[in-house]
Structures are given as C-alpha cells and as structure tokens.
Design a protein around this motif. Structure first.
Motif, PDB file in Angstrom:
ATOM      1  N   HIS A 187       0.859  -1.189   0.000  1.00  0.00           N
ATOM      2  CA  HIS A 187       0.000   0.000   0.000  1.00  0.00           C
ATOM      3  C   HIS A 187       0.894   1.237   0.000  1.00  0.00           C
ATOM      4  O   HIS A 187       1.791   1.372   0.831  1.00  0.00           O
ATOM      5  N   THR A 188       0.646   2.142  -0.936  1.00  0.00           N
ATOM      6  CA  THR A 188       1.511   3.311  -1.096  1.00  0.00           C
ATOM      7  C   THR A 188       0.879   4.579  -0.534  1.00  0.00           C
ATOM      8  O   THR A 188       1.438   5.656  -0.667  1.00  0.00           O
ATOM      9  N   SER A 189      -0.302   4.447   0.060  1.00  0.00           N
ATOM     10  CA  SER A 189      -0.966   5.617   0.642  1.00  0.00           C
ATOM     11  C   SER A 189      -1.677   5.204   1.922  1.00  0.00           C
ATOM     12  O   SER A 189      -2.334   4.158   1.968  1.00  0.00           O
ATOM     13  N   GLU A 190      -1.538   6.008   2.967  1.00  0.00           N
ATOM     14  CA  GLU A 190      -2.226   5.719   4.226  1.00  0.00           C
ATOM     15  C   GLU A 190      -3.705   6.075   4.149  1.00  0.00           C
ATOM     16  O   GLU A 190      -4.524   5.532   4.879  1.00  0.00           O
ATOM     17  N   SER A 191      -4.060   7.009   3.266  1.00  0.00           N
ATOM     18  CA  SER A 191      -5.442   7.509   3.230  1.00  0.00           C
ATOM     19  C   SER A 191      -6.278   6.904   2.108  1.00  0.00           C
ATOM     20  O   SER A 191      -7.499   6.974   2.146  1.00  0.00           O
ATOM     21  N   HIS A 192      -5.634   6.306   1.077  1.00  0.00           N
ATOM     22  CA  HIS A 192      -6.383   5.745  -0.048  1.00  0.00           C
ATOM     23  C   HIS A 192      -6.005   4.281  -0.221  1.00  0.00           C
ATOM     24  O   HIS A 192      -4.909   3.971  -0.683  1.00  0.00           O
ATOM     25  N   SER A 193      -6.928   3.380   0.154  1.00  0.00           N
ATOM     26  CA  SER A 193      -6.632   1.944   0.102  1.00  0.00           C
ATOM     27  C   SER A 193      -6.447   1.452  -1.328  1.00  0.00           C
ATOM     28  O   SER A 193      -5.833   0.424  -1.567  1.00  0.00           O
ATOM     29  N   GLY A 194      -6.992   2.191  -2.319  1.00  0.00           N
ATOM     30  CA  GLY A 194      -6.900   1.764  -3.708  1.00  0.00           C
ATOM     31  C   GLY A 194      -5.529   1.975  -4.323  1.00  0.00           C
ATOM     32  O   GLY A 194      -5.239   1.444  -5.387  1.00  0.00           O
ATOM     33  N   GLN A 195      -4.671   2.765  -3.662  1.00  0.00           N
ATOM     34  CA  GLN A 195      -3.337   3.029  -4.202  1.00  0.00           C
ATOM     35  C   GLN A 195      -2.380   1.938  -3.737  1.00  0.00           C
ATOM     36  O   GLN A 195      -1.935   1.918  -2.594  1.00  0.00           O
ATOM     37  N   ILE A 196      -2.110   1.008  -4.647  1.00  0.00           N
ATOM     38  CA  ILE A 196      -1.298  -0.168  -4.309  1.00  0.00           C
ATOM     39  C   ILE A 196      -0.198  -0.351  -5.351  1.00  0.00           C
ATOM     40  O   ILE A 196      -0.248   0.221  -6.437  1.00  0.00           O
ATOM     41  N   TYR A 197       0.775  -1.159  -4.969  1.00  0.00           N
ATOM     42  CA  TYR A 197       1.901  -1.460  -5.860  1.00  0.00           C
ATOM     43  C   TYR A 197       2.186  -2.952  -5.759  1.00  0.00           C
ATOM     44  O   TYR A 197       2.322  -3.504  -4.660  1.00  0.00           O
ATOM     45  N   LEU A 198       2.235  -3.640  -6.897  1.00  0.00           N
ATOM     46  CA  LEU A 198       2.536  -5.070  -6.944  1.00  0.00           C
ATOM     47  C   LEU A 198       3.854  -5.254  -7.692  1.00  0.00           C
ATOM     48  O   LEU A 198       3.905  -5.119  -8.925  1.00  0.00           O
ATOM     49  N   PRO A 199       4.940  -5.538  -6.977  1.00  0.00           N
ATOM     50  CA  PRO A 199       6.265  -5.595  -7.612  1.00  0.00           C
ATOM     51  C   PRO A 199       6.348  -6.581  -8.773  1.00  0.00           C
ATOM     52  O   PRO A 199       6.913  -6.267  -9.823  1.00  0.00           O
ATOM     53  N   GLN A 200       5.777  -7.804  -8.588  1.00  0.00           N
ATOM     54  CA  GLN A 200       5.892  -8.810  -9.659  1.00  0.00           C
ATOM     55  C   GLN A 200       5.164  -8.366 -10.927  1.00  0.00           C
ATOM     56  O   GLN A 200       5.681  -8.502 -12.039  1.00  0.00           O
ATOM     57  N   ILE A 201       3.952  -7.817 -10.762  1.00  0.00           N
ATOM     58  CA  ILE A 201       3.175  -7.364 -11.922  1.00  0.00           C
ATOM     59  C   ILE A 201       3.885  -6.193 -12.596  1.00  0.00           C
ATOM     60  O   ILE A 201       3.958  -6.111 -13.832  1.00  0.00           O
TER      61      ILE A 201
END
Length: 656
Positions: free
Chosen positions: A362-376
C-alpha cells in the motif's frame, strides 16, 4: 462466488467448490455515488472531476495521436484520398465515440456497479452470483482479464512511441533517437511505481485539463477554415463509407476502434471517482474535446490531402516542440492509468482465486486503492520494452492494439446482458435489445481487427492465451489439491469432541489456526498435537473468505461460533477489493465478547511442499507450472498482515 483464502504458502480453496453468498442479487446496482467507504466522502465533486480527467481519460485522451492517421490508411492505399473518404472516416470515429463510449459505457455500464466497484471482474462476479456460480461466466471473466493485461502492455508502448515520433517533424535528424528516447521514458515510469502515485496524481488532472483544452484550440481554426467537415456529424457518411469501400472499410474500422480504446477505464475506475464525476468529465470536456480534434484533423486533410501526420500538423511550426512535450506528458499519464488498472485487476484476480497470492504494497495511508505489486510491475515493464523494440513504431503497434480491447469490450457486453437479465430482472428480449446493437458493432470491430492478426495482432492473443493457461492451471491445481487433502482430513467436530474427552496438557494464551476448510481440522493443529502434545487455553480455527462484494462493513466482517470450552470457529470475510488484515479482523471479536491478548496469541500456519504426482488430474507440464506458481506465491504472513514474531509454521508435503 465465495472464495476461501489458504493458510499456506500455496493455493487457496477453489472458487467452483463454494457457493454464492446469500441474500440474492440486488434489484439494481448499488449506488456508487454513496461514496462512504470508498474514500469519496471527503473529496469534493470538482476534485473527483479533475481526478477522473487525469486518470480515467488518460488512455482514450491520447488516441487522437494515432487513431485518425491510421484510419486514413486504407483511403490512401490507392494513392488518391477523396473528400468523401475523409468525411466517412471521421464520421466513423465520431459515431464510434457516441455509440461505444457515451451510450454503452458512460450511460449504461456505469450503472452496473458491484457495490460501487466497476471493471470486468466486478461485472463477472455480479453475473456469476446471479447465475449461481456459472463456469462459463467464470471463464469469460478469466479471458477478459487476460485480454486486459494485453491492453496494459500495449498502451504504454503505443502511446509513448506515438508522442515521441512527433520529434521527427521537429527535425528528421531525431528519427534514429525515437526508440531510445521512448525506452528512456518508459523505464523510469515503471521504476517509480514503488513510490506510489499520490504525488504524481496531483499533477495528472491539471496536465490533462491543459491537454484537452489544447486539443480543441489546435483544431478550431482548421474547422473554421473548412466548415464543410461538419457534414461528418451526419451518420450517413459513416454508413456510406462502410457500404461503398468493401474490405478497405473493414480495415479502416480496425483503426477507427483505436479511438475508443481506454473506454474500459471508465468502468474499471468507477470505485475510485464515482459515477457522476466520470460522466460529467466525459460529457462536459473529454467527449467534446476529442470530437473537435478529430474534426480539426479531418478539416486539415480535406484542405491538404498530402498531410502525413494530421495531429501534429494541426499546430504551427513554433508550437510543434511544446506539443510533443505535452503529448509525451499526456501519454505517460495514460500509461500510468493503465498500469494502476493492472494493479487493481491483479488484486481482484488474487482475491477471486485466479492467481496465487502476490505481494501487495500500500503506497498511501489515506487511499486503500493506491497499491503497488512488484511482480506485476516487473512483468509489465519487461513486456512493454520488448514490444517497443520488436515493433519500433506506433503504426506497427496499432495492428496489435485493437484485438485485446475489442475482445474485452465484447466480453463486457455479454456480461452486461446477463446483469440486465438476471440482476436487473429485465426480460431477455429487453436485455437483448439493449446490448445486441453494441455486440454487433463490436463484432464488426473484432472482425476488422482480426484482419491484422499476422501484422501484429497475434501478440495480445498469445499473451492472453498464456495468461488464461496460467490462471486456469492455478484454479484447476487448487481444486485438485483441495479435493486430495480433504480425503485425509479429520472432521473438526470429531477432533474437538475427542480432545474434550481426553484433554492434553493446556498452556496459557490463544492459538489461531488458519484453514481454508472450516469443517476439517487444520493440518497445523494436528501436527502441533502430534509433536508438541499441548493445547492452548483458547483455540481459534480461522477461515478467511473473499466474497463477491468489493468491500464489507466491519459489522459483517467476523462471525464466531463456540465449539467447546477451548475451541471457537471463526469465519472472517473480506471484499475482493480489500487487502486481508487478520489482526484487525480479530480485534472486532472483542465487541462480540471474545477476549484475547494479541501479544499472547500465536498464529499457526501450514506450509505445504507440493510435488507432482504420477496420477494427476493435469498433465505433468501443468503440474510443474502449478508448483512454480505456488512456490512464488507471497508468504501468508505478509499477505494476511500477521505480526511475523507471532507466527509458527508447520511443514507438510503433498502431491498434486
């Protein structure tokens, strides 16, 4: 479709083995504008409007760079480009925007949210639930998701290439530098993903606002000088062009479709911005800007048929370099939008059991939709660079682009028919009348794109085929493993009764045993009794399930059922858009009267070592693919966000 999450480093319970959640389908889609729980509540309408301009419309907003230029190709094939061919081509572009984007997506599909979330997997979940778990719908969603990944790889490649190619007009000497400059832009784009998009997103909206304004301003003078281009608003020109140009018109349709690529983003990003901001952005700004720009390009070609790059030649010579720089910024934003979409889709695929557990940051504490998937992210980056090097130009890539998007749109239309019929309770005739025209148009687009299979269209088909094999191997392998382990499992109720009659030595604290099947005793519990010969004072048998809703309220999150003085059965549910967090879920049990100290709690996980079996439900090569996927799955401790210092792993060996 309810999906149990596995406690091991391996697979999860198969989606087809489980039943849909109770309660029946909604009478209509849940209101996405009720933004509580989606992060919209604090954001103003205009903030969301600006955000949707920057993120949702990045892909479709950069289509003018290449769509009209490629669509004119068949008309130029005989060396003579007539005014009727120009009007027919731009009329096709304009009416494709009206039919596919405005009516199908903006007006109709945005109403089909699954509790506020959109996208092909959300639609698949909605349709599958209404049909009681259809395998055909499941496979359709799987193939649509695979095609979306093809789109996610091609979009950055074609968008950035088409923007940088404008440098050739600034000076032909830069021709040889287009490829290295493109790669130099693409690599940093992927390398900065781990930092999150929050800071970058604040610039997306304003830059795209400038972009769409410039699209209109650059085109208006040409329309004023050649007003007869406005005749293209009459759909007769589109129909006349189709009927009068045979296979040439069919080839042109494949390029016309490039104008509506990115329409899926409207639906996929529904949960991030809400229905009204997305609709308003299209109707008030994006749609008119694209229409005016296409008309301007057509007016320029009508006045001067020798124009080779009508988009860049709309601007005077002094504005060419600024336009290239602005277009490059816009294409980076378009690429960012589709990369973010691939991350969101991957999380949904993991939660729905189509892929093994992947590392999600998760790249944001306030927005759960902001994510990062290293493999993808790594796979996308490698795929984009390979495409750029192989195809070398946006024109060559245009042949590969349409098939992925058309296939996804066709599947979306088919699923939408099922939702209208079974969820909204329309009659089959009414649902057919609403969706068949779109299916017919998109089938025509698909046929036109299939003509380009050998020119590059094979690329997304190969990619989608490989992804379908991977996803189906994972689902099938999980099913085989699940059924095989059940044969040797001990019923949980029998084990609890036996332990109450002849209890082992009890130690203080709470033990949580994770299992994908709440009816059988977890392997970790059996191994703990066998080797340590002790039992904790409190023992929780925990099953984590992903259900066909994007998110759940905390009041519906956890259900606890006592099984004896020392045993409790707990079912914890998460929506497919959520990242499972077991400690937070267990904390909710305190409200239900179950007291425990997290610092005196041990989590027992069973780590499976999987080996291929001589007799299996899959060929040996598929067994090996499944085992490779299982070994590369993210660790359950990280996936479920369990404190690492409180985890005990017990190893078991199984064959598949």
């Amino acid at each position: 479709m309810t999906q149990s999450a596995a406690p091991t480093g391996g697979p999860v319970a198969p989606p087809e083995s489980l039943t849909p959640p109770s309660g029946g389908p909604p009478t209509k889609a849940g209101s996405v504008d009720e933004a509580e729980g989606h992060g919209h509540a604090q954001a103003s309408f205009w903030t969301l409007f600006l955000g949707s301009v920057g993120v949702v419309y990045g892909d479709i907003g950069t289509s003018p760079l290449y769509a009209f230029r490629e669509a004119l190709g068949p008309g130029r094939a005989d060396g003579v480009l007539t005014g009727e061919e120009v009007l027919g081509t731009v009329s096709l572009l304009l009416w494709a925007l009206v039919l596919i984007v405005t009516i199908k997506y903006v007006i109709l599909l945005l109403q089909m949210d699954n509790k506020g979330e959109g996208g092909i997997l959300s639609l698949m979940a909605l349709a599958r639930k209404a049909l009681g778990g259809s395998h055909i719908v499941f496979m359709l969603g799987l193939f649509g998701a695979a095609l979306f990944y093809g789109d996610a790889i091609i979009t950055p490649a074609i968008s950035v290439l088409s923007a940088v190619e404008g440098l050739k007009l600034v000076t032909p000497a830069l021709d040889h530098y287009v490829l290295p400059i493109t790669i130099a832009i693409i690599l940093p784009l992927f390398l900065v993903q781990s930092r999150g998009t929050a800071k970058m997103a604040t610039f997306f909206g304003p830059i795209m606002l400038v972009w769409f304004s410039v699209l209109m301003l650059a085109a208006l003078p040409h329309i004023a000088r050649t007003p007869q281009v406005l005749w293209a608003l009459n759909p007769w020109h589109a129909v006349h062009y189709l009927l009068g140009h045979g296979t040439g018109a069919l080839v042109a349709l494949g390029a016309v479709f490039l104008a509506v690529t990115g329409a899926e983003a409207l639906f996929a990003d529904l949960g991030h911005f809400g229905r009204r901001p997305i609709q308003t952005a299209w109707i008030a700004l994006v749609g008119p800007a694209l229409a005016v720009n296409y008309l301007g390009q057509a007016a320029l070609v009508l006045a001067n048929p020798e124009v080779t790059d009508p988009f860049y030649q709309l601007v005077p010579e002094w504005g060419l370099l600024p336009m290239v720089l602005l277009a490059t910024a816009a294409t980076v934003i378009a690429s960012q939008a589709v990369i973010t979409g691939a991350f969101s889709l991957s999380r949904q695929a993991v939660q729905l059991g189509l892929l093994p557990r992947l590392e999600i940051r998760h790249t944001s504490e306030s927005h759960s939709g902001q994510i990062y998937l290293p493999q993808i992210n790594t796979l996308l980056m490698v795929g984009v660079v390979i495409l750029v090097v192989l195809f070398r130009s946006s024109s060559a890539l245009a042949s590969a682009y349409g098939i992925a998007v058309t296939g996804t749109m066709l599947i979306t239309a088919g699923l939408a028919f099922l939702v209208l019929w079974r969820v909204w309770k329309w009659s089959p005739l009414a649902a057919g009348a609403a969706m068949v025209p779109f299916i017919a148009v998109e089938l025509l687009f698909l046929v036109s794109n299939l003509l380009k299979v050998f020119e590059g269209g094979y690329m997304p088909l190969l990619l989608a085929g490989a992804l379908v094999v991977l996803m189906w191997t994972w689902v099938r392998g999980v099913t085989i493993l699940f059924n095989k382990t059940r044969k040797t499992d001990v019923p949980l109720t029998e084990l609890v009764a036996m332990l109450e009659k002849s209890p082992p030595h009890h130690v203080r604290g709470t033990a949580v045993f994770l299992t994908s099947d709440p009816e059988t005793a977890p392997a970790a519990l059996l191994h703990n009794l066998k080797h340590n010969k002790v039992l904790h004072e409190k023992n929780v048998v925990l099953t984590v399930k992903t259900i066909d809703l994007p998110r759940l309220n905390d009041s519906d999150r956890v259900r606890i059922e006592p099984m004896g003085p020392h045993f409790w059965k707990v079912v914890m549910k998460f929506g497919y858009m959520e990242s499972p967090n077991i400690p937070k879920g267990l904390a909710l049990l305190r409200k239900q009267g179950f007291k425990f100290d997290i610092m005196a709690t041990s989590f027992f996980l069973s780590r499976r070592s999987i080996r291929p079996a001589a007799q299996s439900g899959m060929p040996l090569w598929q067994d090996r693919v499944f085992i490779t996927l299982a070994r590369n799955a993210n660790d359950a401790t990280d996936f479920f966000q369990i404190p690492t210092g409180r985890v005990v792993e017990v190893g078991t060996q199984v064959t598949v």
